[in-house]
Design an enzyme around this catalytic site. Structure first.
Site, PDB file in Angstrom:
ATOM      1  N   ASP D  20       2.437 -18.714  -7.266  1.00  0.00           N
ATOM      2  CA  ASP D  20       2.489 -18.125  -6.259  1.00  0.00           C
ATOM      3  C   ASP D  20       3.455 -17.045  -6.218  1.00  0.00           C
ATOM      4  O   ASP D  20       3.284 -15.781  -6.057  1.00  0.00           O
ATOM      5  CB  ASP D  20       1.663 -18.446  -4.985  1.00  0.00           C
ATOM      6  CG  ASP D  20       0.294 -19.123  -5.035  1.00  0.00           C
ATOM      7  OD1 ASP D  20      -0.307 -18.778  -6.051  1.00  0.00           O
ATOM      8  OD2 ASP D  20      -0.019 -19.619  -4.165  1.00  0.00           O
ATOM      9  N   ARG D 102      11.140 -23.943   8.832  1.00  0.00           N
ATOM     10  CA  ARG D 102      11.236 -22.688   8.513  1.00  0.00           C
ATOM     11  C   ARG D 102      12.403 -21.955   9.159  1.00  0.00           C
ATOM     12  O   ARG D 102      12.965 -20.818   8.697  1.00  0.00           O
ATOM     13  CB  ARG D 102      10.115 -22.079   9.260  1.00  0.00           C
ATOM     14  CG  ARG D 102       8.788 -22.866   8.858  1.00  0.00           C
ATOM     15  CD  ARG D 102       8.671 -22.781   7.284  1.00  0.00           C
ATOM     16  NE  ARG D 102       7.495 -22.939   6.692  1.00  0.00           N
ATOM     17  CZ  ARG D 102       7.281 -23.672   5.386  1.00  0.00           C
ATOM     18  NH1 ARG D 102       8.285 -23.892   4.587  1.00  0.00           N
ATOM     19  NH2 ARG D 102       6.089 -23.946   4.900  1.00  0.00           N
ATOM     20  N   ASP D 131       2.966 -20.287   9.412  1.00  0.00           N
ATOM     21  CA  ASP D 131       4.491 -20.182   8.655  1.00  0.00           C
ATOM     22  C   ASP D 131       4.820 -18.573   8.648  1.00  0.00           C
ATOM     23  O   ASP D 131       6.074 -18.319   8.609  1.00  0.00           O
ATOM     24  CB  ASP D 131       4.323 -20.631   7.435  1.00  0.00           C
ATOM     25  CG  ASP D 131       4.245 -22.270   7.444  1.00  0.00           C
ATOM     26  OD1 ASP D 131       4.917 -22.514   8.321  1.00  0.00           O
ATOM     27  OD2 ASP D 131       3.627 -22.933   6.588  1.00  0.00           O
ATOM     28  N   SER D 185      -4.201 -27.637  -0.016  1.00  0.00           N
ATOM     29  CA  SER D 185      -2.967 -27.010   0.073  1.00  0.00           C
ATOM     30  C   SER D 185      -1.850 -28.122   0.245  1.00  0.00           C
ATOM     31  O   SER D 185      -2.099 -28.502   1.550  1.00  0.00           O
ATOM     32  CB  SER D 185      -3.009 -25.610   0.617  1.00  0.00           C
ATOM     33  OG  SER D 185      -1.877 -25.290   1.174  1.00  0.00           O
TER      34      SER D 185
END
Lengths: 414, 414, 414, 414
Positions: D20, D102, D131, D185
């Protein structure tokens, strides 16, 4: 969905009768061919509603599509009073006069939409403010499938000139005083008047006196103080100077008193939900008196545990209202907690109004929790045993002593 | 431990020089043979300390056992200012003038006890009030092994007559005006004066004007408003009208201004930590101005997230100070959070003082967070994209819409 | 009031039928000439109540003065379930099994006192623990004029030997196993069993296996997991594996399941309200399953706003229950808020029980707020417009950007 | 600004080396002519970073534009550990493994952007998740002027097929197992692995065993429990079984232990910040052990006031981290409060790991606040005077008694 390719068929517009919402009305009709239903509410903003009806008719709205409601009692009873039960202030000082009106307007607009079979609702709030959020959160919370139109975010007009051109082209009368720009923007209802923008945009500049519309200046208020008594039942004000009044009548009366004595002016640089700071000049004459009175009656009727919990919950509750979450489960939960505390909040409060300030003077209640027997400096006939204080202090201190011993041993200094 | 069978050897007494603490002094000497060390602090209560020294000497205290400290700067810098950083009010309105003085007195008394090798400390607070708790929690938190004597809880005197007999028997001069009962009880320091008891015990009676000692009445305040500018650095006030002042000098100056304009009077029926309600008349002239000023400077320098978190933490912080937990880990944790927000709280606030009220007029800061570019009603040159508001509202509304869909399906009405 | 000079006439004693409360019974009769009324409650502690009646009769209590109540359904329905609606844990982990039983005992004891015209109530809790506080706060909150007798604080017995001598002198049978000291102290009811003291007093020593009475050890639990389904209605559990059960029957069933699988053991060093730390070994087999199940059903039925507000209120609510303030206005306010959130907390939760752990596997509800259409990684057919996220982020970020610009300008580094 | 008409010149891309982000890389290069800088972080996700470098080179990234950083120690020391000081769990149970990674990625990405003079940053998070919010709030908070590119919200690819076509067209190798859709995922770092979507989208279906990647199933875990000791200094874990370890080494070791014993599996239906519910399967083996251990060491070293304040602040702190507000003043304020409590949180905790559960067994500390002298059932030699409890209870009860008297007089029943 695109307004252009897939316009709504029937739209309930929050319509003031003023220039801006008249332009929106015409824009919906002419650009998208919508059938427009106007909704005009009397929330005590102090304007006649007759002209709004005339103007709507004149702009081609059908008689059965014009809704004009006197919501003053609903507003005070079901929104203002519940909010005041919590002694609500936003950012320490602001009485939320604009915020608290929005949930009622949203609710009524959705009700009308369901009544007339409309597929959309529309408001005239700009894309920079809190009101768009408050309206739309209300719409969505009350009808998850409703379509929302916010012309100020959607239309293509680039300037006031374009708007006025559109108005003239569609036969919307433009009053002389609207040709130029207003020096600031105003919102009003029975609880308050807010002024913001333009002339007020520099928070380092003192707001000019002409901004104030709902109160005389403290300097021009009477030189003689006025004393009043406000009566409460179960947390809500019910009388002034012994005269029982409906919620809206009572607030109207307090507004007159506040106006006369220059009470309730506020200059605030606040934090908007959409992320920037903005400066508002607020006048809340009656509400400022009501807040002082409600605090006074709670002092004598509310237990400490309840009072302190209310104080801790209040900032969150205020934030929810300010941000537009009146119709949310968390606001309802907080309201349930607050209301559960008000059953005995009954009695009378004596206040002095003088040149911009409300002074709490005295409070009485048939449900008083004050015990002169316990607090007296005189002989209390055994109501309170001072020796109890020693044990109370000792056990409250115990953990601090254990801590101090530990810290001393560990070499931590004062 | 029994005072009679096992009396302390050396006691540090918080000594005002007044009749009551002089009786305590003699009681410690004559009943238990204690060596007494007197500690008298200047916290700006407005009394000369010389007489306290003379009186102590006269009552047989050794020169080296007399401690008289000017703590005014410490008081304002390390206690008053940190508390004001939180915009602290107890029960919505009270500025905690008495509560905030106690931790400093406790601390100094414990330091002196360690210096002189005393095994006990003693205070003159009664067994019904909060001050006993505040003093003693402080003592224990700072020295877990200290012995605490609280004569009002411990001695056998049954009435004021007995106390006066004891005073006369031991040559303690009794001023004429102390022969009768005072009409109410007073505590004062640089931050405030409190009055309570007796003449004030009925919270339904208006407090008489003669109770007020630190402020002129609003009615007698000047007919002309006075505008002032207060400067801040990192959360603390540092100047008035451009003149830099030390903490205590600054508060003194604000007190003068407040006194003159009748600012800072409060009539409160409050909840004591020991469980009953009590009525206090408070005068906090300078503090009331300072609170308005600090709120003003935070409006322009503090981010919303920080400001709202402070608002939510404040009631707990105020309760801790009121209840006497200044020297507790949880107060220190909250202080750490509050102080972490004040680094940029710098700038100037313009205020108008007039007949009992402080009006915030304007605020400026080199660290302003206000962005006229974002908020303006005029063209903002792309600073803010109104289209963003749609997504913001849509996602804030999402959970409310899912909720409304569910509730509708479940048959729950508005 | 002095017990000796002014003893109560009629005392309602919380009576277990065990040695300690039998001694108290006799002590009240013989030392003060009180008429004793015994109250024995079945809260599911797992003991027969017949012997308590026999023992009371044997100790001279009149038939009409013996009250034995099966309160199991009341306990679970009106105390345990309301508490679990809040997902209540004290200090992060403790399910409050002892604390939640006290308010019911207090309430029933006061009701009996009023029924029989008693002027005092009496409990057998020691002077170091929380239970004395919980009992007495309950008594006072429900009858402000009641007199409270706490023998462990009041009597003169200095040691266990003295107590046993008193027992033998008054014909109280002393079981062989009570002649020596118990290795630890136990409290039990339908929700949990707690063990503390003596053998457990060193929190640095691992608790021996023989302490555990309500659960098999995880190591000895079945090697095969067991899956169960718990059904909820409006926030309360109503069924297990599809079988509808009364509150007490349901908790009994969960206790059996928990016991079998070694679930609900807790070793905690906790903070007592009276100021010291104490170590407890708790076994809450059914409650531990119930907590996991309630969290599971809330996940699917509760809105985020409600869920997060509940999470924030919970620690305070837990502290109130632990400290004995069940019968306080602030607990009632919090309960009102919590209960207001539970109207749709209905559905089923699937759990796996295995060797000491409860695993939440799945949850379903007719009132689900979960929308696969919104969350799906697949095509969502327009349910959610990803572009909305940009505006959402932009406006959430706005204040942070203004802040960062300001801080950068001011030279503040990352 | 339009990507098409006004593309950024140089973009720092958070690059995993996977399909991706490789497509994003090419999309930036080919569609907008951007110079791409790749940033790949080792946060302990368990993948080699060498291939990411090779792939970047192969896709035409210049050597000097490839940044590969081992941030494992930074991650644990500056993000994971501070979060664990607060015993942080989101919605009662979730250890925030994704959320906490993050802020570090955002920070490093902004630092690199400043180093290389990039005008934009880019991430590969979708438009439905949290996210994107976390990344972008971080970017904006650290550089208010940075431009953010979020391809999943911006590009025109309508399906996976289109993406794969684009990949093939631009020579991006597509592994065989990426040709079909992944069944769910995955995100991983040293703290946890999360799995969500597709096969897991029905929260009423039990998650299949093959989803779990970081832990053996409890059923397959060893039949023999393992006991370990975790050492703490000032709130952070520093050793296991006496062996001092760096933060990342320590967490690695705990992960191995947790994996082996099937610890840290969680099935959660959670509330996303963007407004919908989503189901996640989380595996946090080491973190689950660490949380139990940290709670254990706090039990013996933290004062009640500090502990309870931490418990009350935690849900808000967790929400801030979950929602992406790590780089906000309110998170920093809360961190200051939390950190101020950890100075003495030092000592050792003994734990048993067994088939999916962590059992706290014992805790010791040189700074213990536990006082056996105070709590003991044995003679305490005067450490605690049980008579103190009476006064403590009496004054805590006073307000409740005044309330009960009032309510009784007013006719309010139990």
């Amino acid at each position: 969905m695109s307004l252009v390719t897939n316009p709504p068929k029937k739209v309930v517009l929050a319509y003031s009768g003023g220039l801006d919402t008249s332009i929106i009305l015409k824009w919906l009709q002419t650009e998208f061919g919508c059938e427009v239903v106007t909704f005009t509410a009397d929330l005590g903003q102090g304007e006649e509603l007759g002209p709004a009806r005339d103007k709507a008719l004149q702009l081609g709205i059908k008689e059965e599509n014009i809704f004009i409601d006197d919501l003053r009692e609903d507003f005070v009873r079901d929104y203002v009073f519940p909010m005041f039960r919590a002694n609500t202030v936003y950012e320490g000082v602001y009485l939320l006069g604009t915020s608290i009106a929005r949930p009622l307007i949203s609710k009524r607009q959705i009700e009308i939409a369901e009544m007339v079979g409309a597929d959309a609702v529309c408001h005239g709030a700009t894309g920079k403010g809190n009101d768009q959020v408050r309206f739309e959160l209300g719409y969505y919370a009350l009808n998850p499938d409703i379509r929302v139109i916010a012309p100020w975010r959607d239309w293509e007009f680039k300037s006031r000139t374009h708007l006025l051109e559109f108005a003239e082209k569609h036969g919307i009368p433009v009053p002389m005083d609207k040709r130029g720009e207003a020096p600031f923007s105003v919102d009003a209802n029975m609880l308050h008047t807010s002024s913001e923008g333009k002339a007020l945009e520099d928070p380092g500049e003192v707001a000019p006196e002409f901004v104030f519309q709902r109160t005389v200046s403290p300097e021009e208020a009477p030189d003689t103080p006025e004393e009043i008594t406000v009566g409460f039942e179960r947390g809500d004000a019910v009388s002034i100077n012994g005269e029982t009044l409906s919620p809206a009548s009572l607030l109207t009366k307090l507004n007159e008193l506040g106006r006369k004595h220059g009470i309730g002016r506020l200059d605030l640089l606040e934090n908007r939900f959409v992320g920037m700071k903005s400066r508002g000049i607020y006048e809340t004459p009656g509400g400022t008196i009501l807040l002082a009175a409600h605090r006074g009656i709670e002092q004598i009727t509310l237990d400490r545990g309840a009072a302190h919990l209310k104080d801790e919950l209040m900032p969150r509750y205020a934030e929810l209202i300010y941000n537009g979450f009146w119709w949310s489960p968390e606001r309802e939960m907080l309201q349930a907690a607050i209301d559960a505390s008000q059953g005995m909040v009954t009695g009378e409060v004596r206040l002095k109004l003088y040149k911009g300030h409300v002074h709490l003077l005295a409070r009485t209640s048939p449900y008083s929790l004050y015990s002169e027997a316990h607090v007296t400096f005189e002989d209390d006939a055994g109501a309170y045993d001072q020796k109890d204080a020693e044990g109370f202090i000792k056990l409250n201190a115990l953990r601090l002593r254990l801590l101090a011993s530990r810290d001393k041993k560990a070499g931590r200094n004062l």
